[in-house]
Design a protein around this motif. Structure first.
Motif, PDB file in Angstrom:
ATOM      1  N   VAL A 153       0.870  -1.176   0.000  1.00 50.75           N
ATOM      2  CA  VAL A 153       0.000   0.000   0.000  1.00 50.75           C
ATOM      3  C   VAL A 153       0.904   1.222   0.000  1.00 50.75           C
ATOM      4  O   VAL A 153       1.696   1.421   0.927  1.00 50.75           O
ATOM      5  N   ARG A 154       0.807   2.014  -1.055  1.00 49.09           N
ATOM      6  CA  ARG A 154       1.653   3.206  -1.180  1.00 49.09           C
ATOM      7  C   ARG A 154       0.866   4.439  -0.747  1.00 49.09           C
ATOM      8  O   ARG A 154      -0.198   4.731  -1.292  1.00 49.09           O
ATOM      9  N   LEU A 155       1.413   5.141   0.209  1.00 52.21           N
ATOM     10  CA  LEU A 155       0.762   6.349   0.706  1.00 52.21           C
ATOM     11  C   LEU A 155       1.322   7.574  -0.005  1.00 52.21           C
ATOM     12  O   LEU A 155       2.492   7.591  -0.400  1.00 52.21           O
ATOM     13  N   PRO A 156       0.518   8.601  -0.175  1.00 53.33           N
ATOM     14  CA  PRO A 156       1.011   9.824  -0.822  1.00 53.33           C
ATOM     15  C   PRO A 156       2.155  10.432  -0.023  1.00 53.33           C
ATOM     16  O   PRO A 156       2.216  10.298   1.205  1.00 53.33           O
ATOM     17  N   SER A 157       3.060  11.085  -0.723  1.00 55.24           N
ATOM     18  CA  SER A 157       4.187  11.721  -0.038  1.00 55.24           C
ATOM     19  C   SER A 157       3.745  12.972   0.714  1.00 55.24           C
ATOM     20  O   SER A 157       4.359  13.358   1.703  1.00 55.24           O
ATOM     21  N   GLU A 158       2.649  13.591   0.240  1.00 56.71           N
ATOM     22  CA  GLU A 158       2.198  14.814   0.903  1.00 56.71           C
ATOM     23  C   GLU A 158       1.374  14.499   2.152  1.00 56.71           C
ATOM     24  O   GLU A 158       0.853  13.399   2.310  1.00 56.71           O
ATOM     25  N   LYS A 159       1.265  15.480   3.017  1.00 51.42           N
ATOM     26  CA  LYS A 159       0.527  15.307   4.267  1.00 51.42           C
ATOM     27  C   LYS A 159      -0.976  15.306   3.990  1.00 51.42           C
ATOM     28  O   LYS A 159      -1.473  16.047   3.154  1.00 51.42           O
ATOM     29  N   LEU A 160      -1.700  14.445   4.727  1.00 50.88           N
ATOM     30  CA  LEU A 160      -3.154  14.370   4.595  1.00 50.88           C
ATOM     31  C   LEU A 160      -3.811  14.798   5.903  1.00 50.88           C
ATOM     32  O   LEU A 160      -3.149  14.922   6.936  1.00 50.88           O
ATOM     33  N   SER A 161      -5.121  14.991   5.847  1.00 55.05           N
ATOM     34  CA  SER A 161      -5.839  15.462   7.033  1.00 55.05           C
ATOM     35  C   SER A 161      -6.120  14.344   8.032  1.00 55.05           C
ATOM     36  O   SER A 161      -6.596  14.599   9.132  1.00 55.05           O
ATOM     37  N   ILE A 162      -5.858  13.086   7.656  1.00 52.87           N
ATOM     38  CA  ILE A 162      -6.019  11.973   8.590  1.00 52.87           C
ATOM     39  C   ILE A 162      -4.750  11.118   8.567  1.00 52.87           C
ATOM     40  O   ILE A 162      -3.953  11.203   7.631  1.00 52.87           O
ATOM     41  N   ASP A 163      -4.578  10.312   9.583  1.00 55.14           N
ATOM     42  CA  ASP A 163      -3.411   9.438   9.672  1.00 55.14           C
ATOM     43  C   ASP A 163      -3.752   8.092   9.027  1.00 55.14           C
ATOM     44  O   ASP A 163      -4.342   7.216   9.661  1.00 55.14           O
ATOM     45  N   LEU A 164      -3.381   7.945   7.756  1.00 55.61           N
ATOM     46  CA  LEU A 164      -3.698   6.709   7.042  1.00 55.61           C
ATOM     47  C   LEU A 164      -2.935   5.516   7.611  1.00 55.61           C
ATOM     48  O   LEU A 164      -3.458   4.402   7.640  1.00 55.61           O
ATOM     49  N   CYS A 165      -1.706   5.744   8.037  1.00 65.95           N
ATOM     50  CA  CYS A 165      -0.909   4.646   8.597  1.00 65.95           C
ATOM     51  C   CYS A 165      -1.619   4.020   9.796  1.00 65.95           C
ATOM     52  O   CYS A 165      -1.682   2.795   9.930  1.00 65.95           O
ATOM     53  N   GLN A 166      -2.143   4.864  10.645  1.00 67.25           N
ATOM     54  CA  GLN A 166      -2.842   4.376  11.839  1.00 67.25           C
ATOM     55  C   GLN A 166      -4.079   3.570  11.453  1.00 67.25           C
ATOM     56  O   GLN A 166      -4.352   2.512  12.034  1.00 67.25           O
ATOM     57  N   ARG A 167      -4.799   4.045  10.456  1.00 65.95           N
ATOM     58  CA  ARG A 167      -5.996   3.336  10.010  1.00 65.95           C
ATOM     59  C   ARG A 167      -5.635   1.994   9.373  1.00 65.95           C
ATOM     60  O   ARG A 167      -6.323   0.994   9.572  1.00 65.95           O
ATOM     61  N   LEU A 168      -4.565   1.979   8.601  1.00 66.51           N
ATOM     62  CA  LEU A 168      -4.137   0.733   7.962  1.00 66.51           C
ATOM     63  C   LEU A 168      -3.639  -0.279   8.992  1.00 66.51           C
ATOM     64  O   LEU A 168      -3.875  -1.482   8.862  1.00 66.51           O
ATOM     65  N   ASP A 169      -2.961   0.206  10.017  1.00 71.21           N
ATOM     66  CA  ASP A 169      -2.455  -0.688  11.064  1.00 71.21           C
ATOM     67  C   ASP A 169      -3.586  -1.374  11.820  1.00 71.21           C
ATOM     68  O   ASP A 169      -3.389  -2.440  12.411  1.00 71.21           O
ATOM     69  N   ALA A 170      -4.757  -0.767  11.798  1.00 67.17           N
ATOM     70  CA  ALA A 170      -5.898  -1.331  12.528  1.00 67.17           C
ATOM     71  C   ALA A 170      -6.649  -2.396  11.727  1.00 67.17           C
ATOM     72  O   ALA A 170      -7.545  -3.057  12.252  1.00 67.17           O
ATOM     73  N   LEU A 171      -6.275  -2.578  10.451  1.00 66.30           N
ATOM     74  CA  LEU A 171      -6.972  -3.548   9.613  1.00 66.30           C
ATOM     75  C   LEU A 171      -6.610  -4.980   9.999  1.00 66.30           C
ATOM     76  O   LEU A 171      -5.519  -5.255  10.494  1.00 66.30           O
ATOM     77  N   SER A 172      -7.550  -5.882   9.732  1.00 60.95           N
ATOM     78  CA  SER A 172      -7.256  -7.307   9.905  1.00 60.95           C
ATOM     79  C   SER A 172      -6.253  -7.732   8.834  1.00 60.95           C
ATOM     80  O   SER A 172      -6.151  -7.102   7.784  1.00 60.95           O
ATOM     81  N   TRP A 173      -5.504  -8.791   9.106  1.00 58.65           N
ATOM     82  CA  TRP A 173      -4.520  -9.322   8.165  1.00 58.65           C
ATOM     83  C   TRP A 173      -3.444  -8.288   7.836  1.00 58.65           C
ATOM     84  O   TRP A 173      -2.878  -8.286   6.752  1.00 58.65           O
TER      85      TRP A 173
END
Length: 323
Positions: A153-173
């Motif tokens: 999963v490639r995240l954008p280099s620019e800053k976003l208004s939410i923490d995508l890493c945190q949301r992805l870490d919470a996913l199953s598998w």
């Protein structure tokens, strides 16, 4: 097998393109023709499949196309997708056809999640949740079937208004996929460097053979630039296209027209420590340098700079002796 100038290492295929007045996809006949010709180039070992303002996941014959690439013998087969249409694919077969499946955030979501966007984050939650579900399903299939293909999963280099890493870490598998920052402008610290260094050190015009959905050799695999086309294999040989006068002229002039202001694409050679070599050699001679040698020079230069900084820090850390 043949060897081409600049030793291109990747074939980029724009399987589907919706940027114009009508949506077009690369025909299977043209795909077979391109694969047969590029398959003769000894330096090309990677094939990247992507779309322009569209997603290859929307193609009903995506798996068939992946198998065609695999049968030619390319060891690295990368699928770039935003996830659109991927839930309608035979997921196990997608994993078998490609050696790497890389998800990125859809452009519409990136715009809405930008810090400067006035769109309420809650209003895009449903779209975002669908993106997460697609990634989670692919991760589950990879784990359950013990698929060897990479899932990234490639995240954008620019800053976003939410923490995508945190949301992805919470996913199953979660252990079934890797999260990476997308390369590009993030490789450089200043906006001026992005334009000055990025487009010059970009390896796309020299190392990547990009074919459009219309079967034409084009100058860049990215979708943010105005297209330039150099012809198709039905008109000229692969060598004639890649080493021809039209593409060579474009390479020489691209930084003053199509590529101006672009942060550049590519991987190993896009390092500011190499700009001095670039300036002394000129663009074409620079890109004729072996990649490993350039990488070694960059690492040595950056290591010396890093050691110098450490030495200075140690000097300031050493307590002064009483006189």
């Amino acid at each position: 097998m043949i060897r081409l100038k600049y030793d291109p290492w990747m074939l980029a295929l724009q399987m589907v393109d919706a940027s114009g007045t009508r949506r077009i996809s690369l025909s299977l006949d043209r795909l077979a023709e391109i694969l047969a010709e590029v398959g003769r180039v000894e330096s090309v070992r990677t094939v990247q499949v992507r779309g322009i303002e569209a997603d290859p996941g929307e193609l009903v014959d995506l798996v068939q196309r992946g198998r065609m690439i695999a049968l030619v013998g390319f060891p690295h087969r990368v699928l770039l997708t935003t996830g659109l249409g991927m839930m309608r694919q035979e997921v196990e077969e997608v994993f078998r056809a490609f050696t790497s499946i890389e998800f990125s955030l859809p452009a519409s979501l990136r715009e809405k999640l930008a810090p400067t966007s006035r769109v309420d984050v809650n209003s895009v939650e449903e779209h975002l949740a669908e993106w997460f579900r697609t990634i989670e399903y692919f991760a589950r299939v990879k784990k359950a079937w013990q698929m060897s293909a990479d899932l990234v999963v490639r995240l954008p280099s620019e800053k976003l208004s939410i923490d995508l890493c945190q949301r992805l870490d919470a996913l199953s598998w979660r252990s079934a996929f890797r999260v990476q920052r997308a390369c590009g402008a993030a490789a450089f610290s200043l906006e001026e460097q992005q334009a000055q260094y990025g487009m010059k050190l970009c390896e796309e015009p020299y190392r990547v053979m990009t074919f459009s959905a219309g079967g034409q050799l084009t100058g860049c695999s990215g979708d943010q630039r105005q297209r330039v086309y150099f012809g198709g294999l039905g008109e000229v040989s692969l060598e004639g296209l890649w080493e021809g006068a039209a593409m060579e002229a474009w390479r020489l002039n691209r930084t003053t027209n199509q590529c101006q202001g672009c942060a550049g694409l590519g991987t190993t050679t896009r390092r500011p420590s190499l700009i001095g070599i670039y300036d002394s050699l000129g663009e074409q001679n620079f890109h004729e340098f072996p990649q490993q040698q350039l990488r070694r020079i960059a690492e040595q230069t950056e290591s010396k700079a890093s050691n110098g900084l450490r030495a200075k820090r140690e000097i300031f850390r050493t307590p002064r002796k009483a006189s």
